[in-house]
Design a protein around this motif. Sequence first.
Motif, PDB file in Angstrom:
ATOM      1  N   ALA A  80       0.814  -1.213   0.000  1.00 17.30           N
ATOM      2  CA  ALA A  80       0.000   0.000   0.000  1.00 17.30           C
ATOM      3  C   ALA A  80       0.849   1.264   0.000  1.00 17.30           C
ATOM      4  O   ALA A  80       0.359   2.328  -0.376  1.00 17.30           O
ATOM      5  CB  ALA A  80      -0.939   0.004   1.206  1.00 17.30           C
ATOM      6  N   ALA A  81       2.094   1.160   0.436  1.00 21.92           N
ATOM      7  CA  ALA A  81       3.002   2.305   0.439  1.00 21.92           C
ATOM      8  C   ALA A  81       4.391   1.780   0.108  1.00 21.92           C
ATOM      9  O   ALA A  81       4.918   0.932   0.831  1.00 21.92           O
ATOM     10  CB  ALA A  81       2.994   3.009   1.790  1.00 21.92           C
ATOM     11  N   ASP A 129       7.463   1.072   4.998  1.00 28.75           N
ATOM     12  CA  ASP A 129       7.773   0.774   6.392  1.00 28.75           C
ATOM     13  C   ASP A 129       9.108   0.059   6.551  1.00 28.75           C
ATOM     14  O   ASP A 129       9.731   0.107   7.611  1.00 28.75           O
ATOM     15  CB  ASP A 129       6.643  -0.018   7.061  1.00 28.75           C
ATOM     16  N   ALA A 130       9.591  -0.593   5.478  1.00 28.38           N
ATOM     17  CA  ALA A 130      10.919  -1.203   5.544  1.00 28.38           C
ATOM     18  C   ALA A 130      12.017  -0.149   5.455  1.00 28.38           C
ATOM     19  O   ALA A 130      13.135  -0.359   5.936  1.00 28.38           O
ATOM     20  CB  ALA A 130      11.087  -2.221   4.417  1.00 28.38           C
ATOM     21  N   LEU A 131      11.705   0.993   4.847  1.00 23.84           N
ATOM     22  CA  LEU A 131      12.683   2.074   4.706  1.00 23.84           C
ATOM     23  C   LEU A 131      12.655   3.028   5.894  1.00 23.84           C
ATOM     24  O   LEU A 131      13.708   3.507   6.338  1.00 23.84           O
ATOM     25  CB  LEU A 131      12.398   2.862   3.423  1.00 23.84           C
ATOM     26  N   TRP A 132      11.464   3.320   6.401  1.00 24.80           N
ATOM     27  CA  TRP A 132      11.297   4.336   7.438  1.00 24.80           C
ATOM     28  C   TRP A 132      10.704   3.806   8.732  1.00 24.80           C
ATOM     29  O   TRP A 132      10.504   4.569   9.668  1.00 24.80           O
ATOM     30  CB  TRP A 132      10.415   5.473   6.895  1.00 24.80           C
ATOM     31  N   GLY A 133      10.375   2.529   8.788  1.00 20.12           N
ATOM     32  CA  GLY A 133       9.803   1.979  10.007  1.00 20.12           C
ATOM     33  C   GLY A 133       8.476   2.622  10.361  1.00 20.12           C
ATOM     34  O   GLY A 133       7.633   2.902   9.506  1.00 20.12           O
ATOM     35  N   ARG A 134       8.280   2.877  11.647  1.00 18.14           N
ATOM     36  CA  ARG A 134       7.023   3.443  12.124  1.00 18.14           C
ATOM     37  C   ARG A 134       6.749   4.807  11.508  1.00 18.14           C
ATOM     38  O   ARG A 134       5.587   5.178  11.278  1.00 18.14           O
ATOM     39  CB  ARG A 134       7.054   3.552  13.652  1.00 18.14           C
ATOM     40  N   ASP A 137       4.679   4.357   8.456  1.00 16.11           N
ATOM     41  CA  ASP A 137       3.277   4.070   8.762  1.00 16.11           C
ATOM     42  C   ASP A 137       2.550   5.342   9.197  1.00 16.11           C
ATOM     43  O   ASP A 137       1.391   5.579   8.810  1.00 16.11           O
ATOM     44  CB  ASP A 137       3.180   3.029   9.874  1.00 16.11           C
ATOM     45  N   GLU A 138       3.217   6.164   9.994  1.00 11.57           N
ATOM     46  CA  GLU A 138       2.594   7.399  10.466  1.00 11.57           C
ATOM     47  C   GLU A 138       2.318   8.354   9.315  1.00 11.57           C
ATOM     48  O   GLU A 138       1.264   9.014   9.276  1.00 11.57           O
ATOM     49  CB  GLU A 138       3.478   8.063  11.512  1.00 11.57           C
ATOM     50  N   LEU A 139       3.244   8.444   8.353  1.00 10.13           N
ATOM     51  CA  LEU A 139       3.020   9.300   7.191  1.00 10.13           C
ATOM     52  C   LEU A 139       1.808   8.809   6.403  1.00 10.13           C
ATOM     53  O   LEU A 139       0.955   9.607   5.988  1.00 10.13           O
ATOM     54  CB  LEU A 139       4.261   9.325   6.299  1.00 10.13           C
ATOM     55  N   THR A 140       1.717   7.510   6.178  1.00 11.89           N
ATOM     56  CA  THR A 140       0.581   6.947   5.447  1.00 11.89           C
ATOM     57  C   THR A 140      -0.728   7.288   6.152  1.00 11.89           C
ATOM     58  O   THR A 140      -1.714   7.682   5.513  1.00 11.89           O
ATOM     59  CB  THR A 140       0.741   5.419   5.329  1.00 11.89           C
ATOM     60  N   GLU A 141      -0.760   7.147   7.469  1.00 11.64           N
ATOM     61  CA  GLU A 141      -1.976   7.430   8.238  1.00 11.64           C
ATOM     62  C   GLU A 141      -2.341   8.913   8.173  1.00 11.64           C
ATOM     63  O   GLU A 141      -3.525   9.266   8.006  1.00 11.64           O
ATOM     64  CB  GLU A 141      -1.772   6.998   9.690  1.00 11.64           C
ATOM     65  N   ASP A 154       1.049  19.664   1.694  1.00 14.58           N
ATOM     66  CA  ASP A 154       1.688  20.397   2.792  1.00 14.58           C
ATOM     67  C   ASP A 154       2.346  19.429   3.783  1.00 14.58           C
ATOM     68  O   ASP A 154       3.463  19.683   4.274  1.00 14.58           O
ATOM     69  CB  ASP A 154       0.658  21.260   3.522  1.00 14.58           C
ATOM     70  N   ILE A 155       1.661  18.347   4.108  1.00 12.70           N
ATOM     71  CA  ILE A 155       2.228  17.341   5.014  1.00 12.70           C
ATOM     72  C   ILE A 155       3.511  16.766   4.426  1.00 12.70           C
ATOM     73  O   ILE A 155       4.528  16.624   5.122  1.00 12.70           O
ATOM     74  CB  ILE A 155       1.201  16.220   5.281  1.00 12.70           C
TER      75      ILE A 155
END
Length: 282
Positions: A80-81, A129-134, A137-141, A154-155
């Motif tokens: 998904a990301a 998530d393999a590149l940036w970890g949590r 996931d937080e960026l996706t959310e 902007d985000i």
Amino acid sequence: MTRLVDLRRGGSPTSRWSAAMGEPRADLRHVVRSYGEYDEFSTGAVARREIPAPDAVLVIEFAGPLIATGAVDEGTSRVAAFLGSPARGPALTWHDGWQHCVEIRLSLLGVYRLFGPVRELAGRIAPLDALWGRAGDELTERLADADGWTRRFDILDDVFAAAVAGGPEPDAEVAHALARIDGTAGAVPIGELVTETGWSRGRLAERFRAQTGLTPKGAAGLVRFHHAVTAMSTGRPLADTALASGYYDQAHFTREFRAFAGCAPGAWLRSRLDGLVGAGIG
């Protein structure tokens, strides 16, 4: 910030799509080439052939995971990301008929600034998530919860600016070599890059690959191919495209096109998706 955005849409009796295309803020333009938010619907499943360009693509899906495989991946992934990095071959993606995502095009050195050494990423689908970890996931959310493309872009500006501030800086010699390759449409002799950087051929290749995922020769071939595809897509005859892009002749260009795209130039042009953006696999 005030952001200029190009709004586009299209469709056919069986599909429709819309897109918002924008640039990052000024201090990120050496890292991020463009932002795009896409929403598309088709009455059937959609399969795409993504031919490589001299940048990488970060895709964050909101409608559900894609099935994807990179040029050198041995199988498919349901993601998904993810980050897709270029290599000598196409990437393939599939979705069930609805896709809603943001797509961020990153410069080759932008990937290094954001994620660190990229030697093993070329031609692969790498989950965020393999590149940036949590943090991935937080960026996706955050993007999924945001109200529209204005807030999402902007985000992305804020997150990327923070990541670049704490990330590695490419070698000046690698940046120079890549700029020369881009500026000559891939025509600069590698020997000139060796002389100009003052490095040995081996050191240049090793450092360049660690920071771009490609060798200088590989990057030059990719840039040349991209310029040829851009010319060909405007309707320019293949023979003219080949010679203007530095290939020996049309046959040479066709061989290189098959290596990068996995099909002949004519087949790629004929495979453009009906009512959607991009080319199909068949």
